[in-house]
Design an enzyme around this catalytic site. Structure first.
Site, PDB file in Angstrom:
ATOM      1  N   THR A 277      47.127 -17.728 -14.840  1.00 40.69           N
ATOM      2  CA  THR A 277      48.208 -17.285 -15.288  1.00 40.69           C
ATOM      3  C   THR A 277      49.106 -17.468 -15.719  1.00 40.69           C
ATOM      4  OG1 THR A 277      49.591 -14.936 -15.415  1.00 40.69           O
ATOM      5  CG2 THR A 277      49.631 -16.597 -13.411  1.00 40.69           C
ATOM      6  N   ASP A 278      49.721 -16.547 -17.108  1.00 40.19           N
ATOM      7  CA  ASP A 278      50.719 -16.811 -17.510  1.00 40.19           C
ATOM      8  C   ASP A 278      52.287 -17.118 -17.075  1.00 40.19           C
ATOM      9  OD1 ASP A 278      50.492 -14.545 -18.212  1.00 40.19           O
ATOM     10  OD2 ASP A 278      52.463 -14.266 -19.050  1.00 40.19           O
ATOM     11  N   GLU A 279      52.327 -16.260 -16.072  1.00 40.53           N
ATOM     12  CA  GLU A 279      53.694 -15.589 -15.019  1.00 40.53           C
ATOM     13  C   GLU A 279      53.772 -16.946 -13.946  1.00 40.53           C
ATOM     14  OE1 GLU A 279      53.720 -12.334 -13.146  1.00 40.53           O
ATOM     15  OE2 GLU A 279      52.277 -10.748 -14.185  1.00 40.53           O
TER      16      GLU A 279
ATOM     17  N   LYS B 157      49.304 -18.373  -7.483  1.00 38.58           N
ATOM     18  CA  LYS B 157      49.061 -18.640  -8.460  1.00 38.58           C
ATOM     19  C   LYS B 157      48.577 -19.926  -8.700  1.00 38.58           C
ATOM     20  CE  LYS B 157      46.092 -17.021 -10.774  1.00 38.58           C
ATOM     21  NZ  LYS B 157      43.971 -17.113 -10.259  1.00 38.58           N
TER      22      LYS B 157
ATOM     23  N   TYR C 247      53.006 -13.298  -6.398  1.00 37.38           N
ATOM     24  CA  TYR C 247      51.603 -13.352  -7.078  1.00 37.38           C
ATOM     25  C   TYR C 247      51.277 -14.547  -7.602  1.00 37.38           C
ATOM     26  CZ  TYR C 247      48.563 -13.095 -11.097  1.00 37.38           C
ATOM     27  OH  TYR C 247      47.688 -13.381 -12.098  1.00 37.38           O
TER      28      TYR C 247
ATOM     29  N   THR D 178      36.647  -6.541  -3.360  1.00 42.32           N
ATOM     30  CA  THR D 178      37.677  -5.928  -2.878  1.00 42.32           C
ATOM     31  C   THR D 178      37.625  -4.243  -3.890  1.00 42.32           C
ATOM     32  OG1 THR D 178      39.138  -6.766  -3.967  1.00 42.32           O
ATOM     33  CG2 THR D 178      38.567  -8.146  -2.675  1.00 42.32           C
TER      34      THR D 178
HETATM   35  N1  LIG Z   1      44.738  -9.680 -15.645  1.00 44.70           N
HETATM   36  C1  LIG Z   1      45.693  -9.812 -16.474  1.00 44.70           C
HETATM   37  O1  LIG Z   1      46.270  -9.873 -16.984  1.00 44.70           O
HETATM   38  C2  LIG Z   1      45.260 -11.636 -15.565  1.00 44.70           C
HETATM   39  C3  LIG Z   1      47.048 -12.560 -16.992  1.00 44.70           C
HETATM   40  C4  LIG Z   1      46.723 -13.712 -16.620  1.00 44.70           C
HETATM   41  C5  LIG Z   1      45.422 -14.026 -15.632  1.00 44.70           C
HETATM   42  N2  LIG Z   1      44.092 -13.244 -14.418  1.00 44.70           N
HETATM   43  C6  LIG Z   1      43.620 -14.234 -13.647  1.00 44.70           C
HETATM   44  O2  LIG Z   1      42.587 -13.786 -14.570  1.00 44.70           O
HETATM   45  C7  LIG Z   1      41.880 -13.757 -12.937  1.00 44.70           C
HETATM   46  C8  LIG Z   1      40.647 -12.483 -12.651  1.00 44.70           C
HETATM   47  O3  LIG Z   1      41.942 -11.356 -12.710  1.00 44.70           O
HETATM   48  P1  LIG Z   1      41.601  -9.911 -13.385  1.00 44.70           P
HETATM   49  O4  LIG Z   1      42.489  -9.133 -13.470  1.00 44.70           O
HETATM   50  O5  LIG Z   1      39.972 -10.106 -13.319  1.00 44.70           O
HETATM   51  O6  LIG Z   1      41.372  -9.591 -11.290  1.00 44.70           O
HETATM   52  P2  LIG Z   1      40.786  -7.628 -10.796  1.00 44.70           P
HETATM   53  O7  LIG Z   1      41.976  -7.776  -9.372  1.00 44.70           O
HETATM   54  O8  LIG Z   1      40.316  -6.917 -11.240  1.00 44.70           O
HETATM   55  O9  LIG Z   1      39.313  -8.848 -10.203  1.00 44.70           O
HETATM   56  C9  LIG Z   1      39.221  -9.808  -9.061  1.00 44.70           C
HETATM   57  C10 LIG Z   1      38.263 -10.129  -8.397  1.00 44.70           C
HETATM   58  O10 LIG Z   1      37.931 -10.673  -7.340  1.00 44.70           O
HETATM   59  C11 LIG Z   1      38.292 -10.410  -6.380  1.00 44.70           C
HETATM   60  N3  LIG Z   1      38.411 -10.966  -5.504  1.00 44.70           N
HETATM   61  C12 LIG Z   1      39.483 -10.667  -4.562  1.00 44.70           C
HETATM   62  N4  LIG Z   1      39.731 -11.472  -3.416  1.00 44.70           N
HETATM   63  C13 LIG Z   1      38.285 -12.219  -3.562  1.00 44.70           C
HETATM   64  C14 LIG Z   1      38.179 -13.069  -2.267  1.00 44.70           C
HETATM   65  N5  LIG Z   1      38.738 -13.311  -1.284  1.00 44.70           N
HETATM   66  N6  LIG Z   1      36.851 -12.778  -1.887  1.00 44.70           N
HETATM   67  C15 LIG Z   1      35.801 -13.045  -3.173  1.00 44.70           C
HETATM   68  N7  LIG Z   1      36.041 -12.140  -4.478  1.00 44.70           N
HETATM   69  C16 LIG Z   1      37.239 -12.025  -4.278  1.00 44.70           C
HETATM   70  C17 LIG Z   1      37.843  -8.910  -6.599  1.00 44.70           C
HETATM   71  O11 LIG Z   1      37.126  -8.135  -5.664  1.00 44.70           O
HETATM   72  C18 LIG Z   1      37.575  -8.316  -7.890  1.00 44.70           C
HETATM   73  O12 LIG Z   1      36.408  -8.314  -8.006  1.00 44.70           O
HETATM   74  C19 LIG Z   1      42.692 -14.089 -11.675  1.00 44.70           C
HETATM   75  O13 LIG Z   1      42.573 -15.408 -11.404  1.00 44.70           O
HETATM   76  C20 LIG Z   1      44.249 -13.779 -12.006  1.00 44.70           C
HETATM   77  O14 LIG Z   1      44.970 -13.899 -11.649  1.00 44.70           O
HETATM   78  C21 LIG Z   1      44.657 -12.619 -14.706  1.00 44.70           C
END
Ligand SMILES: NC(=O)c1ccc[n+]([C@@H]2O[C@H](COP(=O)([O-])OP(=O)(O)OC[C@H]3O[C@@H](n4cnc5c(N)ncnc54)[C@H](O)[C@@H]3O)[C@@H](O)[C@H]2O)c1
Length: 174
Positions: free
Chosen positions: A130-132, A159, A155, A34
């Protein structure tokens, strides 16, 4: 160990993929690519013979079944998600679809594969939350794993829903 990493082209997932490959694990990177994806972030890992990329959507059960059957992972690390709070406020639909329905499809595909493999004890489905889901902190305080859920955005609600699905599948199906 062979890991199936979903969302491995994302911000955190790509770091997970790089670390896992550097530690000697075989990695199948499943990502729909995406707007949030950046395959450049795994360009070095992609040179490794034990790295495979599968462009697929976690809502696509047939694709998930094919990927599990083809690669036979020992564990799943499920990071794929719609992850940007502001986007969830502008358009929550994709968050419901990917984070809730997509996680459901991942759970069912993993369960089907696990049963076909004879329910190996060591198989793991590792879901990334996520902590959220715990809401907002003030100036002080902290969250722990026992903090009550209190999501405040589309969001974090999506989650939280996916966390509950994963817990329920673990309790119900082992
Ligand atoms: N970034 C943060 O600060 C943070 C904090 C806590 C938790 N998280 C969690 O960690 C995980 C990774 O976060 P991130 O920041 O790397 O996210 P990101 O948005 O950078 O990456 C998400 C990835 O998932 C892929 N994706 C999205 N929808 C998809 C689908 N339907 N099928 C297959 N692939 C799909 C996208 O192409 C992308 O490569 C998530 O589950 C997020 O909720 C993130």
């Amino acid at each position: 160990m062979k890991l199936l990493v979903t969302g491995g082209a994302g911000f955190i997932g790509s770091a997970v993929v790089r670390l896992a490959v550097a530690q000697g694990h075989a990695v199948v990177n499943l990502d729909a690519l995406t707007y949030a994806a950046c395959l450049e972030n795994v360009a070095d890992a992609a040179q490794h013979p034990d790295y495979v990329f599968e462009q697929a959507d976690i809502r696509d059960r047939a694709a998930l079944d094919r990927i599990f059957a083809t690669h036979k992972p020992d564990a799943v690390m499920h990071l794929a998600a719609e992850s940007h709070v502001d986007r969830s406020i502008d358009g929550p639909g994709d968050f419901i679809e990917t984070n809730i329905t997509g996680t459901y499809q991942m759970l069912e595909a993993a369960r089907s594969y696990w049963m076909a493999q004879g329910k190996p004890d060591e198989f793991r489905f590792h879901h990334i939350s996520t902590d959220e889901v715990f809401g907002s902190l003030g100036e002080t305080g902290q969250f722990t794993e026992t903090t009550p859920y209190d999501p405040r955005s589309p969001y974090s609600a999506s989650k939280a829903a996916s966390d509950h699905l994963v817990r329920a599948w673990a309790e119900t199906y082992g």
